[in-house]
Design a protein around this motif. Structure first.
Motif, PDB file in Angstrom:
ATOM      1  N   GLU A 148       0.535  -1.207   0.087  1.00  0.00           N
ATOM      2  CA  GLU A 148      -0.219  -0.007  -0.107  1.00  0.00           C
ATOM      3  C   GLU A 148       0.747   1.151   0.225  1.00  0.00           C
ATOM      4  N   PHE A 149       0.407   1.941  -0.846  1.00  0.00           N
ATOM      5  CA  PHE A 149       1.422   3.672  -1.090  1.00  0.00           C
ATOM      6  C   PHE A 149       0.618   4.659  -0.858  1.00  0.00           C
ATOM      7  N   ALA A 150       1.203   5.738   0.441  1.00  0.00           N
ATOM      8  CA  ALA A 150      -0.141   6.847   0.097  1.00  0.00           C
ATOM      9  C   ALA A 150       0.207   7.659  -1.198  1.00  0.00           C
ATOM     10  N   MET A 151      -0.652   8.395  -1.061  1.00  0.00           N
ATOM     11  CA  MET A 151      -0.444   9.438  -2.378  1.00  0.00           C
ATOM     12  C   MET A 151      -1.514  10.745  -2.291  1.00  0.00           C
ATOM     13  N   GLN A 152      -0.831  11.185  -2.376  1.00  0.00           N
ATOM     14  CA  GLN A 152      -1.139  12.986  -2.618  1.00  0.00           C
ATOM     15  C   GLN A 152      -2.580  13.701  -3.025  1.00  0.00           C
ATOM     16  N   VAL A 153      -3.703  13.968  -2.044  1.00  0.00           N
ATOM     17  CA  VAL A 153      -5.555  13.778  -2.031  1.00  0.00           C
ATOM     18  C   VAL A 153      -4.994  15.260  -2.156  1.00  0.00           C
ATOM     19  N   GLU A 154      -5.540  16.425  -3.666  1.00  0.00           N
ATOM     20  CA  GLU A 154      -4.971  17.390  -3.985  1.00  0.00           C
ATOM     21  C   GLU A 154      -6.196  18.294  -4.055  1.00  0.00           C
ATOM     22  N   HIS A 155      -5.662  18.752  -2.721  1.00  0.00           N
ATOM     23  CA  HIS A 155      -6.948  20.126  -2.139  1.00  0.00           C
ATOM     24  C   HIS A 155      -8.038  20.380  -3.615  1.00  0.00           C
ATOM     25  N   PRO A 156      -9.181  20.983  -2.975  1.00  0.00           N
ATOM     26  CA  PRO A 156     -10.142  21.496  -3.821  1.00  0.00           C
ATOM     27  C   PRO A 156      -9.753  22.758  -4.309  1.00  0.00           C
ATOM     28  N   LEU A 157      -9.355  23.504  -3.054  1.00  0.00           N
ATOM     29  CA  LEU A 157      -9.174  24.964  -3.439  1.00  0.00           C
ATOM     30  C   LEU A 157      -7.037  25.657  -4.020  1.00  0.00           C
ATOM     31  N   LEU A 158      -6.553  24.407  -4.127  1.00  0.00           N
ATOM     32  CA  LEU A 158      -5.391  24.173  -5.534  1.00  0.00           C
ATOM     33  C   LEU A 158      -5.948  25.030  -6.887  1.00  0.00           C
ATOM     34  N   GLU A 159      -7.096  24.124  -7.215  1.00  0.00           N
ATOM     35  CA  GLU A 159      -7.273  24.263  -8.286  1.00  0.00           C
ATOM     36  C   GLU A 159      -8.821  25.332  -9.632  1.00  0.00           C
ATOM     37  N   PRO A 160      -8.328  25.467  -9.954  1.00  0.00           N
ATOM     38  CA  PRO A 160      -9.552  27.042  -9.968  1.00  0.00           C
ATOM     39  C   PRO A 160     -10.834  26.057 -10.668  1.00  0.00           C
ATOM     40  N   SER A 161     -11.801  26.803 -10.000  1.00  0.00           N
ATOM     41  CA  SER A 161     -13.379  26.665  -9.480  1.00  0.00           C
ATOM     42  C   SER A 161     -14.262  28.010  -9.773  1.00  0.00           C
ATOM     43  N   GLU A 162     -15.515  27.586 -10.205  1.00  0.00           N
ATOM     44  CA  GLU A 162     -16.363  28.871 -11.139  1.00  0.00           C
ATOM     45  C   GLU A 162     -16.989  29.573  -9.384  1.00  0.00           C
ATOM     46  N   GLY A 163     -16.419  30.642  -9.686  1.00  0.00           N
ATOM     47  CA  GLY A 163     -16.489  32.245  -8.892  1.00  0.00           C
ATOM     48  C   GLY A 163     -15.294  31.988  -7.938  1.00  0.00           C
ATOM     49  N   ALA A 164     -14.443  31.121  -8.077  1.00  0.00           N
ATOM     50  CA  ALA A 164     -13.530  31.127  -7.473  1.00  0.00           C
ATOM     51  C   ALA A 164     -12.222  32.703  -8.025  1.00  0.00           C
ATOM     52  N   LEU A 207      -3.790  29.578  -3.721  1.00  0.00           N
ATOM     53  CA  LEU A 207      -5.447  29.331  -3.189  1.00  0.00           C
ATOM     54  C   LEU A 207      -6.435  29.703  -4.284  1.00  0.00           C
ATOM     55  N   TYR A 208      -7.089  29.153  -5.076  1.00  0.00           N
ATOM     56  CA  TYR A 208      -8.349  29.411  -5.736  1.00  0.00           C
ATOM     57  C   TYR A 208      -9.823  29.730  -4.257  1.00  0.00           C
ATOM     58  N   LEU A 209     -10.015  30.879  -4.079  1.00  0.00           N
ATOM     59  CA  LEU A 209     -11.185  31.566  -3.376  1.00  0.00           C
ATOM     60  C   LEU A 209     -11.770  32.187  -3.155  1.00  0.00           C
ATOM     61  N   LYS A 210     -13.087  31.380  -3.136  1.00  0.00           N
ATOM     62  CA  LYS A 210     -14.420  32.443  -2.970  1.00  0.00           C
ATOM     63  C   LYS A 210     -14.168  33.215  -2.081  1.00  0.00           C
ATOM     64  N   PRO A 211     -15.354  34.563  -2.945  1.00  0.00           N
ATOM     65  CA  PRO A 211     -15.221  36.289  -2.526  1.00  0.00           C
ATOM     66  C   PRO A 211     -15.719  35.880  -0.771  1.00  0.00           C
ATOM     67  N   GLY A 212     -14.956  36.518   0.124  1.00  0.00           N
ATOM     68  CA  GLY A 212     -15.403  36.729   1.554  1.00  0.00           C
ATOM     69  C   GLY A 212     -14.397  37.393   2.163  1.00  0.00           C
ATOM     70  N   ALA A 213     -13.904  36.976   3.305  1.00  0.00           N
ATOM     71  CA  ALA A 213     -12.463  37.375   4.630  1.00  0.00           C
ATOM     72  C   ALA A 213     -12.239  36.075   4.291  1.00  0.00           C
ATOM     73  N   VAL A 246      -8.997  39.283   2.350  1.00  0.00           N
ATOM     74  CA  VAL A 246     -10.803  39.904   1.420  1.00  0.00           C
ATOM     75  C   VAL A 246     -10.685  39.352   0.754  1.00  0.00           C
ATOM     76  N   ILE A 247     -11.121  38.581  -0.510  1.00  0.00           N
ATOM     77  CA  ILE A 247     -11.681  38.163  -1.782  1.00  0.00           C
ATOM     78  C   ILE A 247     -12.420  38.857  -2.063  1.00  0.00           C
ATOM     79  N   GLY A 248     -12.001  39.547  -3.769  1.00  0.00           N
ATOM     80  CA  GLY A 248     -13.983  39.910  -4.403  1.00  0.00           C
ATOM     81  C   GLY A 248     -13.901  41.533  -3.021  1.00  0.00           C
ATOM     82  N   GLU A 249     -16.038  41.226  -3.161  1.00  0.00           N
ATOM     83  CA  GLU A 249     -16.843  41.747  -2.479  1.00  0.00           C
ATOM     84  C   GLU A 249     -16.817  41.351  -0.662  1.00  0.00           C
ATOM     85  N   GLU A 250     -16.862  41.719   0.013  1.00  0.00           N
ATOM     86  CA  GLU A 250     -17.739  40.947   1.294  1.00  0.00           C
ATOM     87  C   GLU A 250     -19.309  40.826   1.192  1.00  0.00           C
TER      88      GLU A 250
END
Length: 487
Positions: A148-164, A207-213, A246-250
């Protein structure tokens, strides 16, 4: 719980337990023996995990329609599907069990998923394991390494997403060996986001973050430090500060609006005989309080561990929420009281101070409507536990209790007992599904309340043990309070 899940996979070769698809490709007793290689994804979020991924390589033996894997797992090919059998396992004071599990193979490609559950009798949690892989060729098997060999789990905030929106965090850390970004984006876990060296003594991560603080810190070789390049910060409750981005508009409800009427925010001190000291507190009085000629309901808001009354002002921005929601008529006006209680869990001297001194003082000094139908209590984390405890202990005081991500260790309250437990006030529990601190304690409390036959509501949503989550539900919470007072 992470150790439980890892043992789930490795101890029982759970990699091979796959829920079948509807398109059966295996014919009766076809040969599927050989070396299997799978990538296994473990969803353990309900057990307070972050998710895990492993590559696993193992040998499947076959005798006619019977299959076996070293470690005790057995299977049977029937009607074109492999049905696997796994025993329950005692683990970390509880029992790990599995639902029926099946495999589907098409052209030596394997896919599927199965469910598991862990329980210790008082608390249980569950999750899903999914896998995809194939049966190796003889040449591939000869060169493969079993295990058994551990593999990296890619966090969703490391990838572009809608609204981020993309944001790169940078830091100068001379001589640092390992640097992480930690904060509301990781639910304050310290080792989720690994920063990478980018030049001499510089570290960065995007990171790819949604708007807000977003509140955050850096973890440099184990030491938590604020971002010295960012002047925006809030107290962290431990004598330091958290940096704020603060990303974008709060959310406009969390900001002061110049064109509307504003309430009066009063910061005061009370000389307490119970505490034998002066204790600060704050009161929000709605617009037109002085000239209204009416009495007002009261919401008591409790802060988290190590904080004080200012937490609901600085982090919770309650004064802006109240002003804006009263102005847009989404809530009716009411008074908000914010006491200070340190790390007391709202018991002992601080309990006596709030219940026997501060609340009577409020009723004397301000235009307060009497009766439990005009009194509610809420709070975050330690304050959530306090909101539950005080509503139970003082049934004639509070008609509504709304714990927000309460950390419910009821052993903190020596006078509390589930024997003959009663709760007269309405109870609405909130907790983020990604809350690494309080989610499990909320699950335990929910089970206990169900056993006691208590009527309550339990509302969960995406979010952690963070002000980003609490800010996201504040509008809903205040509307519930207002609706309760309006009955």
């Amino acid at each position: 719980m992470n150790n439980k899940i890892r043992c789930l996979v490795s101890a029982l070769f759970a990699f091979s337990m796959l829920m079948g698809c509807s398109n059966n490709s295996i014919k009766e007793c076809d040969n599927v023996a050989g070396t299997w290689q799978l990538v296994v994804d473990i969803d353990d979020h309900s057990c307070n995990g972050l998710g895990q991924r492993f590559k696993q390589v193992f040998v499947v033996n076959q005798n006619q329609c019977q299959l076996s894997i070293d470690g005790g797992t057995t299977g049977t090919i029937s009607q074109g599907t492999i049905a696997w059998s796994l025993p329950s396992v005692q683990m970390d004071g509880g029992t790990l069990t599995y639902s029926s599990a099946y495999s589907e193979i098409s052209n030596k490609e394997i896919s599927g998923a199965y469910d598991w559950q862990w329980s210790n009798g008082g608390y249980s949690c569950s999750g899903v394991v999914s896998a995809a892989g194939h049966i190796l060729t003889e040449q591939q098997a000869a060169n493969a390494k079993l295990g058994e060999f551990a593999m990296q789990v890619e966090h969703p905030l490391l990838e572009p997403s809608e609204g981020a929106l993309a944001h790169t965090f940078t830091l100068e850390a001379k001589g640092a060996r390992q640097v992480y970004l930690a904060g509301e984006m990781s639910d304050w876990r310290s080792k989720v986001f690994v920063m990478q060296p980018s030049g001499a003594n510089r570290w960065s991560i995007t990171l790819y973050l949604k708007p807000g603080a977003w509140q955050y810190k850096f973890v440099i070789d184990g030491a938590w430090v604020a971002d010295q390049q960012n002047p925006q910060s809030v107290p962290d409750g431990h004598g330091g500060v958290n940096s704020v981005l603060v990303i974008g508009e709060e959310n406009p409800l969390l900001k002061a609006q110049l064109e509307i009427a504003h309430g009066n925010f009063v910061e005061a001190e009370f000389k307490s005989d119970k505490l034998n000291q002066i204790s600060p507190y704050a009161v929000y009085l709605p617009p037109n309080y002085q000239t209204s000629g009416i009495d007002y309901p009261v919401l008591v808001l409790l802060h988290g561990y190590g904080q004080d009354y200012k937490q609901w002002i600085v982090d919770g921005k309650i004064q802006h929420l109240m002003d804006n929601m009263i102005a847009d008529k989404s809530i009716e006006p009411f008074i908000v009281l914010m006491p200070s209680a340190g790390t007391s869990y709202y018991q002992g001297k601080h309990e006596s101070f709030i219940m026997q001194e501060l609340l009577p003082h409020l009723a004397e000094q301000y235009k307060v409507e009497s009766g439990s139908q005009y009194s509610a209590i809420s709070g975050t984390s330690m304050g959530g536990a306090g909101a539950f405890y005080l509503a139970h202990k003082y049934p004639k005081q509070f008609g509504l209790s709304l714990p927000l991500s309460g950390y419910f260790d009821m052993e903190m309250y020596p006078s509390f007992s589930w024997q003959n437990f009663t709760l007269d006030s309405e109870l609405v529990l909130y907790c983020g599904e990604d809350d690494s601190i309080s989610y499990l304690s909320n699950q335990r409390l929910v089970e206990q309340l169900n056993q006691q036959g208590v009527e309550f509501s339990y509302l969960t949503a995406e979010g952690g043990h963070t002000w980003r989550y609490w800010n996201s539900i504040s509008e809903q919470v205040l509307k519930q309070v207002s609706s309760f007072f309006a009955r």
